[in-house]
Design a protein around this motif. Sequence first.
Motif, PDB file in Angstrom:
ATOM      1  N   MET A  31      46.915  29.168  39.948  1.00 53.75           N
ATOM      2  CA  MET A  31      47.804  29.814  38.986  1.00 53.75           C
ATOM      3  C   MET A  31      47.216  31.121  38.462  1.00 53.75           C
ATOM      4  O   MET A  31      47.965  32.005  38.048  1.00 53.75           O
ATOM      5  N   GLN A  32      45.912  31.264  38.486  1.00 55.12           N
ATOM      6  CA  GLN A  32      45.298  32.514  38.025  1.00 55.12           C
ATOM      7  C   GLN A  32      45.807  33.705  38.830  1.00 55.12           C
ATOM      8  O   GLN A  32      45.908  34.803  38.311  1.00 55.12           O
ATOM      9  N   GLY A  33      46.146  33.467  40.086  1.00 48.72           N
ATOM     10  CA  GLY A  33      46.654  34.539  40.927  1.00 48.72           C
ATOM     11  C   GLY A  33      48.049  35.000  40.542  1.00 48.72           C
ATOM     12  O   GLY A  33      48.478  36.080  40.929  1.00 48.72           O
ATOM     13  N   LEU A  34      48.758  34.176  39.783  1.00 46.38           N
ATOM     14  CA  LEU A  34      50.122  34.510  39.380  1.00 46.38           C
ATOM     15  C   LEU A  34      50.208  35.061  37.960  1.00 46.38           C
ATOM     16  O   LEU A  34      51.234  35.603  37.574  1.00 46.38           O
ATOM     17  N   GLN A  38      45.763  39.365  31.128  1.00 41.20           N
ATOM     18  CA  GLN A  38      44.312  39.238  31.319  1.00 41.20           C
ATOM     19  C   GLN A  38      43.693  38.186  30.387  1.00 41.20           C
ATOM     20  O   GLN A  38      42.808  37.439  30.789  1.00 41.20           O
ATOM     21  N   ASP A  39      44.173  38.137  29.141  1.00 41.11           N
ATOM     22  CA  ASP A  39      43.628  37.151  28.197  1.00 41.11           C
ATOM     23  C   ASP A  39      43.908  35.725  28.678  1.00 41.11           C
ATOM     24  O   ASP A  39      43.044  34.857  28.601  1.00 41.11           O
ATOM     25  N   LEU A  40      45.113  35.500  29.162  1.00 40.22           N
ATOM     26  CA  LEU A  40      45.455  34.173  29.673  1.00 40.22           C
ATOM     27  C   LEU A  40      44.635  33.845  30.915  1.00 40.22           C
ATOM     28  O   LEU A  40      44.149  32.731  31.073  1.00 40.22           O
ATOM     29  N   ARG A  41      44.442  34.820  31.773  1.00 41.18           N
ATOM     30  CA  ARG A  41      43.634  34.608  32.976  1.00 41.18           C
ATOM     31  C   ARG A  41      42.198  34.240  32.605  1.00 41.18           C
ATOM     32  O   ARG A  41      41.602  33.343  33.207  1.00 41.18           O
ATOM     33  N   LYS A  83      37.198  42.012  39.781  1.00 39.41           N
ATOM     34  CA  LYS A  83      37.540  42.249  38.382  1.00 39.41           C
ATOM     35  C   LYS A  83      38.978  42.742  38.197  1.00 39.41           C
ATOM     36  O   LYS A  83      39.554  42.596  37.168  1.00 39.41           O
ATOM     37  N   GLU A  84      39.566  43.347  39.232  1.00 39.13           N
ATOM     38  CA  GLU A  84      40.923  43.867  39.122  1.00 39.13           C
ATOM     39  C   GLU A  84      41.968  42.785  39.306  1.00 39.13           C
ATOM     40  O   GLU A  84      43.145  43.026  39.099  1.00 39.13           O
ATOM     41  N   GLY A  85      41.564  41.604  39.717  1.00 44.90           N
ATOM     42  CA  GLY A  85      42.483  40.495  39.878  1.00 44.90           C
ATOM     43  C   GLY A  85      43.276  40.555  41.169  1.00 44.90           C
ATOM     44  O   GLY A  85      44.374  40.026  41.250  1.00 44.90           O
ATOM     45  N   ASN A  86      42.710  41.186  42.183  1.00 43.55           N
ATOM     46  CA  ASN A  86      43.387  41.244  43.471  1.00 43.55           C
ATOM     47  C   ASN A  86      43.443  39.856  44.093  1.00 43.55           C
ATOM     48  O   ASN A  86      42.460  39.144  44.113  1.00 43.55           O
ATOM     49  N   VAL A  87      44.608  39.503  44.582  1.00 38.43           N
ATOM     50  CA  VAL A  87      44.810  38.207  45.229  1.00 38.43           C
ATOM     51  C   VAL A  87      44.524  38.352  46.702  1.00 38.43           C
ATOM     52  O   VAL A  87      44.925  39.290  47.343  1.00 38.43           O
ATOM     53  N   HIS A  88      43.805  37.373  47.244  1.00 38.22           N
ATOM     54  CA  HIS A  88      43.459  37.397  48.680  1.00 38.22           C
ATOM     55  C   HIS A  88      44.319  36.436  49.433  1.00 38.22           C
ATOM     56  O   HIS A  88      44.717  35.436  49.005  1.00 38.22           O
TER      57      HIS A  88
END
Length: 88
Positions: A31-34, A38-41, A83-88
């Motif tokens: 779910m972190q990928g969705l 940022q605070d919620l992540r 750190k940018e939250g890029n999804v792989h």
Amino acid sequence: MDKYQLAPHESLDLHEAINLKTLCVAKSKLMQGLVLDQDLRELMEKDVQQSMLDLAELQQIYKHAPFEAPVPQSRPTPIIDDKEGNVH
């Protein structure tokens, strides 16, 4: 020799708790990928880290089960690793 041994029903309950906690960790990581906030992540990542510590503690207790059932050591890999939250 162990000082104590879990009763069969305690072992089953603990096994179920470990399974549930493992599924919750996997879901939080996915779910972190969705999540865009940022605070919620970050909060979700803290939850994952705490859950991993909890799982390690539960696995130590599970060693006192009266039967042999190996607990897998593999964990879900995060889908976000920069750190940018890029999804792989």
